[in-house]
Design an enzyme around this catalytic site. Sequence first.
Site, mmCIF file in Angstrom:
data_model
loop_
_atom_site.group_PDB
_atom_site.id
_atom_site.type_symbol
_atom_site.label_atom_id
_atom_site.label_comp_id
_atom_site.label_asym_id
_atom_site.label_seq_id
_atom_site.Cartn_x
_atom_site.Cartn_y
_atom_site.Cartn_z
ATOM 1 N N ASP A 75 0.813 -1.230 0.088
ATOM 2 C CA ASP A 75 -0.156 0.002 -0.049
ATOM 3 C C ASP A 75 1.175 1.672 -0.476
ATOM 4 O OD1 ASP A 75 0.752 -0.689 2.447
ATOM 5 O OD2 ASP A 75 -0.251 0.876 3.183
ATOM 6 N N GLU A 140 0.217 -1.141 6.322
ATOM 7 C CA GLU A 140 0.960 -0.011 6.623
ATOM 8 C C GLU A 140 1.031 0.911 6.831
ATOM 9 O OE1 GLU A 140 5.139 1.524 8.172
ATOM 10 O OE2 GLU A 140 3.811 1.499 6.286
HETATM 11 N N1 LIG Z 1 -0.009 4.142 10.209
HETATM 12 C C1 LIG Z 1 0.388 3.570 11.055
HETATM 13 C C2 LIG Z 1 2.156 3.230 10.662
HETATM 14 C C3 LIG Z 1 3.027 4.809 10.929
HETATM 15 C C4 LIG Z 1 4.311 4.055 10.947
HETATM 16 C C5 LIG Z 1 4.941 5.649 10.324
HETATM 17 N N2 LIG Z 1 6.498 5.198 10.239
HETATM 18 C C6 LIG Z 1 6.717 6.206 9.379
HETATM 19 O O1 LIG Z 1 6.837 6.847 9.005
HETATM 20 C C7 LIG Z 1 7.812 5.689 8.292
HETATM 21 C C8 LIG Z 1 9.598 6.545 8.972
HETATM 22 C C9 LIG Z 1 10.776 6.157 8.991
HETATM 23 O O2 LIG Z 1 10.823 4.786 8.266
HETATM 24 O O3 LIG Z 1 11.458 6.624 9.596
HETATM 25 C C10 LIG Z 1 4.952 6.200 11.755
HETATM 26 O O4 LIG Z 1 6.457 6.033 11.913
HETATM 27 O O5 LIG Z 1 4.483 7.083 11.739
HETATM 28 C C11 LIG Z 1 -0.205 2.858 12.629
HETATM 29 O O6 LIG Z 1 -0.079 4.161 13.422
HETATM 30 O O7 LIG Z 1 -0.197 2.381 12.984
HETATM 31 ZN ZN LIG Z 2 6.712 2.053 4.346
HETATM 32 ZN ZN LIG Z 3 5.051 5.257 4.057
#
Ligand SMILES: N[C@@H](CCC[C@H](NC(=O)CCC(=O)O)C(=O)O)C(=O)O
Ligand SMILES: [Zn+2]
Ligand SMILES: [Zn+2]
Length: 399
Positions: A75, A140
């Site tokens: 996604d 994800e």
């Molecule tokens: N939407 C999901 C997970 C959110 C994950 C998101 N990760 C990244 O943006 C990766 C960036 C990196 O590798 O540093 C985050 O950290 O918010 C949820 O809320 O479960």
């Molecule tokens: Zn990612």
């Molecule tokens: Zn991402």
Amino acid sequence: MTLTNPSDVLSALIRCPSVTPEEGGALETLERFLSELGFTVERPVFSEDGTPDIENLYARLGNDGPHLMFAGHTDVVPTGNLEGWSHDPFGAEVADGMLYGRGAVDMKGGIACFLAALARLTGDKGALPGSISFLITGDEEGPAINGTVKLLEHAAKKGESWDAALVGEPTNPNQLGDMIKIGRRGSLSAKLTVSGTQGHVAYPHLADNPLRVANALAAALLDPPLDAGNERFPASNLELTSIDTGNPATNVIPGSVDVTFNIRFNDGWSAETLSAEIENRLRQAADALPDRATRGPARYDISFQQRPSPSFLTRDDALIGTLSGAVKSVTGRMPELSTTGGTSDARFIKDYCPVVEFGLVGKTMHMTDECVALSDLETLTQIYERFIVDWFQAQEGRV
Ligand SMILES: N[C@@H](CCC[C@H](NC(=O)CCC(=O)O)C(=O)O)C(=O)O
Ligand SMILES: [Zn+2]
Ligand SMILES: [Zn+2]
């Protein structure tokens, strides 16, 4: 097209508009490619009230151990402003050695490179000395409720177990070889609601402006810092994400205000100890407010996110060493071992086996004109190839 060419594989995946929660044809395409390589593929769909149904993919090649998992997501985040794109976000156009499209680095590119590495290895050398699985979700970038966490449970219930996992998220800040992620900080979101009394801005003595209280409470959340970090993790950090009264008028004191914030926390905290710290800071700041004699104690409510993400750190030195060695042997650079940045689905995988993360350069992730250098796709494929060979060899040494 050939499966040994990562840019062919990536182009096919980018052409599938799989913005969360849409499957967009991406998992179907991946299933076709993996089946060609001899994988047994399963496509479970998971559901939960209040969330969209999500398609997922689990595929395995080989029946015996040792068992290596490659994990990731097909996604992608929305394109955002289309005028900000100089190439069709789902067109997989190539210009000046760069392949453009949503998901190019985050993280259809990582999937394409791992698949191409396997196609090369199985083509050259035949059967693997063990098993490899792809654990790929379509959830994800969304709530992550019907994705990796349920896919792991589902596979484990069917008897699957893994010796190690590699997540192909874009971990490199500037160039390939910069950084491996060996853990992630936790994430906790919360909403603070402060209640007051609505009124006329010219008669503030008749009202109770909740923004005055919210301002003091928010200041207490921000200062002093939660910690200074440690040798394993950066400092924990609280960021305000919204202060909202829903008040469109310039001459009305609002009746209440919602302050939302998110905390990225290191292994000095758990979601529970952090919530207690937040509640304590709010209580002390509220008690210390001046001029509340006529209005009474500040009225506020704090609610924390239901499913916070824990922090984790991978302590498998052999796994980290094998991945670092593969990166060094292909790029000539020893990657930094880091726990910086956001969280990832590795937070779920760590409950099943040791997990490390290495992928493309993340500079353009979530941006308009997301793109990847064709040369990086080739280099990452070679790194993954080296890693797979070295990992299986290291397992033989362990027996
Ligand atoms: N939407 C999901 C997970 C959110 C994950 C998101 N990760 C990244 O943006 C990766 C960036 C990196 O590798 O540093 C985050 O950290 O918010 C949820 O809320 O479960
Ligand atoms: Zn990612
Ligand atoms: Zn991402």
